[in-house]
Design a protein around this motif. Structure first.
Motif, PDB file in Angstrom:
ATOM      1  N   LEU A 151       0.843  -1.199   0.000  1.00 32.27           N
ATOM      2  CA  LEU A 151       0.000   0.000   0.000  1.00 32.27           C
ATOM      3  C   LEU A 151       0.876   1.245   0.000  1.00 32.27           C
ATOM      4  O   LEU A 151       0.599   2.208  -0.735  1.00 32.27           O
ATOM      5  CB  LEU A 151      -0.921  -0.003   1.216  1.00 32.27           C
ATOM      6  N   MET A 152       1.933   1.238   0.805  1.00 35.30           N
ATOM      7  CA  MET A 152       2.836   2.387   0.827  1.00 35.30           C
ATOM      8  C   MET A 152       3.581   2.542  -0.497  1.00 35.30           C
ATOM      9  O   MET A 152       3.871   3.664  -0.927  1.00 35.30           O
ATOM     10  CB  MET A 152       3.831   2.245   1.977  1.00 35.30           C
ATOM     11  N   ILE A 153       3.893   1.417  -1.156  1.00 32.33           N
ATOM     12  CA  ILE A 153       4.508   1.508  -2.485  1.00 32.33           C
ATOM     13  C   ILE A 153       3.572   2.222  -3.447  1.00 32.33           C
ATOM     14  O   ILE A 153       3.977   3.128  -4.182  1.00 32.33           O
ATOM     15  CB  ILE A 153       4.865   0.106  -3.012  1.00 32.33           C
ATOM     16  N   THR A 154       2.305   1.825  -3.430  1.00 36.64           N
ATOM     17  CA  THR A 154       1.349   2.457  -4.345  1.00 36.64           C
ATOM     18  C   THR A 154       1.118   3.921  -3.990  1.00 36.64           C
ATOM     19  O   THR A 154       0.958   4.764  -4.881  1.00 36.64           O
ATOM     20  CB  THR A 154       0.010   1.698  -4.335  1.00 36.64           C
ATOM     21  N   ILE A 155       1.097   4.233  -2.682  1.00 33.35           N
ATOM     22  CA  ILE A 155       0.969   5.637  -2.278  1.00 33.35           C
ATOM     23  C   ILE A 155       2.199   6.422  -2.713  1.00 33.35           C
ATOM     24  O   ILE A 155       2.093   7.577  -3.159  1.00 33.35           O
ATOM     25  CB  ILE A 155       0.750   5.738  -0.755  1.00 33.35           C
ATOM     26  N   GLY A 156       3.379   5.805  -2.596  1.00 35.01           N
ATOM     27  CA  GLY A 156       4.605   6.458  -3.056  1.00 35.01           C
ATOM     28  C   GLY A 156       4.574   6.738  -4.543  1.00 35.01           C
ATOM     29  O   GLY A 156       4.998   7.809  -5.004  1.00 35.01           O
TER      30      GLY A 156
END
Length: 476
Positions: A151-156
């Motif tokens: 999820l943090m990868i996609t937010i990044g």
């Protein structure tokens, strides 16, 4: 039990600190995602400062992956030796410095060199975040917490697309690619600050005979002092093994996990996701979208990536890892087929643009519920404790190596074969991925890491069709 009820019960059963810890560890993914996404928009404008051939454009894009391979190759061993928390801080510092280096690069050679250095931090982040989460999370919510990294990868990635839009020259009146690349220092600083609140992995502490520290961490994470049985279980598994090294990966009982990890690592990349993430603005520009419209289109792609990853978080501990992988790779195959077909309809230029954008968004959506998060989760679950960091590093090296080859060859491949056949080729790889997952990848939902390791030792993790007794610790 519905998803909402399950999440409510999880809140009641588990200490709130376990979610705080997982959220901080998952910030590693924010660095990962930002660097992957930011270069897609910056490439549209770097050419205004440095003249780039298609091959050199590929080198600029893929140079970060050379560093990522170095970070992945060394990060697992360093994580096993020095601990997950200290390696997280070191990676954040390298990323912070690398962001300034790229932004101030006076020549294309310096830009490539700094991209390699920053890639080292990306490679480390891809290992240490999932490792720390999987070794701390309770087994019944380990999948959902593990997906926080993705999820943090996609937010990044989405943050990078928004930054690309904000610093586009059309708005600032300057060549803004340097500001785009500099902005990576912001998530790096956030991660570095977050490590102050981040505990060390209790399993790593037990492995290194720091039992009192492990007890304190587990008590805080579990929200109870009744953790003696869990500590003894981890110690029993740890004491059955000698000190691990790379040669242990070739032991017959570990080999099934090695095949699954390396196979998924390569599949995740040759399925073509980073051709979309890296080159989405370039692809949209090539079919008639303007530069700003292309960047706006990628913001839509990034938004879907985030939203579908949230859906995957809600499903992974309910339907399992394998079903998500199978549905995702099947859907990706169909979307790539449609995307390739769109390039054979040049007479319908407006329609082609929207068909292309729609199939790209659909493809990213299927990836977001499957290969994107499940790969990183599985390689943090399926390996023995003593070599878990090293083994995850090996899988990550193959992942970044495949990523490098795809990023370096995709534009030359399009120039030789054309867009349609190139995307159909990627669709063929997705179809092969479906077959591999169906025949080789086991289900790990609801099982403790120690029970998964016991399956390995009993030669049980050889395929998906074997019956396994449920993990008592995971019962609702």
């Amino acid at each position: 039990m519905g998803i909402a009820d399950r999440l409510v019960n999880a809140e009641r059963e588990h200490s709130s600190f376990v979610y705080v810890m997982a959220g901080i560890a998952a910030l590693n993914g924010l660095l990962f995602g930002f660097d992957v996404g930011v270069i897609s928009g910056a490439l549209l404008y770097i050419d205004q400062t440095f003249t780039l051939s298609p091959f050199l454009e590929g080198v600029v894009t893929s140079s970060v992956l050379v560093g990522a391979m170095i970070g992945a190759a060394t990060g697992g061993t360093l994580a096993d030796r020095f601990g997950r928390r200290r390696l997280t801080l070191a990676g954040a510092i390298v990323f912070f410095v690398g962001s300034f280096g790229m932004a101030l690069s006076p020549t294309i050679e310096w830009l490539i060199a700094w991209r390699v250095i920053e890639g080292v931090a990306v490679g480390v982040a891809s290992i240490v975040g999932p490792l720390l989460i999987s070794e701390t999370a309770p087994s019944d919510i380990r999948g959902a917490l593990g997906f926080l990294q993705q999820l943090m990868i996609t937010i990044g990635i989405l943050l990078a697309y928004v930054v690309n839009y904000a610093f586009a020259p059309e708005f600032l009146g300057i060549v803004g690619w340097r500001w785009m690349l500099w902005f990576g220092a912001v998530p790096a600083a956030i991660l570095a600050a977050g490590t102050y609140f981040l505990p060390e992995s209790p399993r790593w502490l037990i492995e290194n005979d720091r039992i009192d520290e492990a007890r304190a961490v587990l008590s805080r994470v579990r929200g109870t002092d009744d953790i003696d049985e869990e500590i003894e279980h981890i110690r029993d598994v740890s004491e059955t093994e000698a000190e691990g090294d790379l040669s242990d990966l070739l032991e017959p009982w570990v080999r099934p996990a090695l095949i699954v990890g390396v196979g998924l690592a390569v599949i995740q990349q040759v399925s073509g996701i980073n051709t979309i993430i890296y080159y989405a603005p370039t692809i949209l520009s090539n079919i008639g979208f303007g530069d700003i419209a292309s960047i706006v289109g990628t913001v839509g792609v990034g938004t879907v990536n985030v939203l579908l990853t949230v859906v995957a978080i809600l499903l992974v501990d309910r339907v399992g890892r394998r079903p998500l992988l199978l549905v995702g790779t099947g859907g990706m195959t169909v979307m790539l087929g449609i995307l390739g077909l769109g390039f054979f309809l040049p007479g319908l230029s407006g329609v082609v643009g929207y068909v292309t954008l729609g199939s790209m968004i659909g493809y990213v959506g299927f990836y977001a519920i499957s290969l994107g998060p499940v790969f990183w989760l599985l390689i943090s679950e399926i390996y023995p404790l003593r070599i878990r960091g090293t083994a995850e590093g090996v899988a990550s090296v193959f992942n970044w190596g495949a990523n490098f080859l795809v990023a370096l060859t995709f534009l030359p491949l399009i120039n030789r074969l054309g867009e349609g056949p190139s995307f159909w080729l990627l669709g063929g790889f997705c179809l092969l991925a479906f077959v591999f997952i169906y025949s080789r990848v086991p289900e790990t939902m609801g099982r403790s890491l120690e029970d998964i390791e016991a399956d390995l030792r009993e030669n049980a993790m050889v395929g998906p069709d074997q019956e396994r007794s449920p993990d008592p610790a995971s019962n609702d």
